[in-house]
Motif scaffolding. Structure first.
Motif, PDB file in Angstrom:
ATOM      1  N   GLU A  93      -3.827  -4.280  -2.551  1.00  0.00           N
ATOM      2  CA  GLU A  93      -4.970  -4.002  -3.430  1.00  0.00           C
ATOM      3  C   GLU A  93      -4.774  -2.669  -4.150  1.00  0.00           C
ATOM      4  OE1 GLU A  93      -8.614  -4.336  -5.443  1.00  0.00           O
ATOM      5  OE2 GLU A  93      -7.327  -5.805  -4.495  1.00  0.00           O
ATOM      6  N   GLY A  94      -4.261  -1.662  -3.447  1.00  0.00           N
ATOM      7  CA  GLY A  94      -3.985  -0.366  -4.071  1.00  0.00           C
ATOM      8  C   GLY A  94      -2.930  -0.488  -5.152  1.00  0.00           C
ATOM      9  N   GLY A  95      -1.899  -1.292  -4.895  1.00  0.00           N
ATOM     10  CA  GLY A  95      -0.859  -1.520  -5.896  1.00  0.00           C
ATOM     11  C   GLY A  95      -1.404  -2.225  -7.127  1.00  0.00           C
ATOM     12  N   ARG A  96      -2.286  -3.205  -6.905  1.00  0.00           N
ATOM     13  CA  ARG A  96      -2.901  -3.923  -8.021  1.00  0.00           C
ATOM     14  C   ARG A  96      -3.732  -2.978  -8.871  1.00  0.00           C
ATOM     15  NH1 ARG A  96      -7.288  -5.111  -9.826  1.00  0.00           N
ATOM     16  NH2 ARG A  96      -8.497  -4.432  -8.050  1.00  0.00           N
ATOM     17  N   LEU A  97      -4.547  -2.133  -8.196  1.00  0.00           N
ATOM     18  CA  LEU A  97      -5.390  -1.190  -8.927  1.00  0.00           C
ATOM     19  C   LEU A  97      -4.540  -0.170  -9.682  1.00  0.00           C
ATOM     20  CD1 LEU A  97      -8.198  -0.190  -9.677  1.00  0.00           C
ATOM     21  CD2 LEU A  97      -8.181   1.182  -7.571  1.00  0.00           C
ATOM     22  N   LEU A  98      -3.471   0.309  -9.057  1.00  0.00           N
ATOM     23  CA  LEU A  98      -2.597   1.276  -9.722  1.00  0.00           C
ATOM     24  C   LEU A  98      -1.983   0.674 -10.984  1.00  0.00           C
ATOM     25  CD1 LEU A  98      -1.480   4.143  -9.560  1.00  0.00           C
ATOM     26  CD2 LEU A  98       0.411   3.234  -8.204  1.00  0.00           C
ATOM     27  N   LYS A  99      -1.592  -0.583 -10.938  1.00  0.00           N
ATOM     28  CA  LYS A  99      -1.049  -1.249 -12.129  1.00  0.00           C
ATOM     29  C   LYS A  99      -2.113  -1.373 -13.208  1.00  0.00           C
ATOM     30  CE  LYS A  99       2.615  -3.804  -9.878  1.00  0.00           C
ATOM     31  NZ  LYS A  99       3.065  -5.082  -9.339  1.00  0.00           N
ATOM     32  N   GLU A 100      -3.331  -1.696 -12.803  1.00  0.00           N
ATOM     33  CA  GLU A 100      -4.432  -1.811 -13.768  1.00  0.00           C
ATOM     34  C   GLU A 100      -4.709  -0.455 -14.427  1.00  0.00           C
ATOM     35  OE1 GLU A 100      -9.133  -3.104 -13.785  1.00  0.00           O
ATOM     36  OE2 GLU A 100      -7.866  -3.787 -12.128  1.00  0.00           O
ATOM     37  N   ILE A 101      -4.697   0.600 -13.642  1.00  0.00           N
ATOM     38  CA  ILE A 101      -4.899   1.952 -14.182  1.00  0.00           C
ATOM     39  C   ILE A 101      -3.774   2.287 -15.158  1.00  0.00           C
ATOM     40  CG2 ILE A 101      -4.924   4.412 -13.599  1.00  0.00           C
ATOM     41  CD1 ILE A 101      -6.222   3.516 -10.872  1.00  0.00           C
TER      42      ILE A 101
END
Length: 143
Positions: A93-101
């Motif tokens: 989930e953190g990786g997904r959010l980092l990509k979105e950011i």
């Protein structure tokens, strides 16, 4: 000189407003967002490394990490080489959010740069490179 100071203050204010918007958009306080972004390209980081990179006390990083772990964005694992050290890594989930950011930041920067002609863009990037280099040299002189 005052024109330079005014322009730097304007740019700084604009960046602060974008950071505020970014925090609201992704539902994270600015410090947690900045902490999370330090994991870009990193498999593991330690609290000590985060504290150094963020230029804050380790106790402050401990609070940030605790919040990011409770949100399910970071995982804390014991270091196999030294059980006293915790290795921190992004969760899926953190990786997904980092990509979105990252996509958001790229889009903002692209939108700004698209307002310049190719020639102006080249001149701007060259001038910003020079400014960055000179600001770093002044910082080094002050240390």
């Amino acid at each position: 000189m005052s024109e330079f100071q005014h322009l730097v203050a304007d740019i700084y204010q604009c960046c602060q407003e974008r950071l505020h918007y970014q925090s609201e958009r992704f539902g994270l306080p600015d410090a947690e967002l900045r902490c999370l972004m330090l994991f870009e390209g990193e498999r593991y980081l330690t609290a000590k490394t985060l504290a150094y990179r963020m230029n804050v006390a380790k106790s402050r990083v401990t609070k940030l990490v605790s919040s990011l772990v409770s949100r399910g964005l970071l995982a804390s694992l014991p270091d196999p080489a030294d059980s006293r050290i915790k290795l921190l890594s992004l969760t899926p989930e953190g990786g997904r959010l980092l990509k979105e950011i990252g996509r958001f930041r790229f889009a903002v920067h692209r939108t700004v740069l698209e307002q310049f002609s190719d020639e102006q863009r080249g001149e701007l990037l060259h001038a910003l490179s020079l400014l960055s280099r000179h600001m770093k040299s002044v910082k080094d002189m002050m240390a």
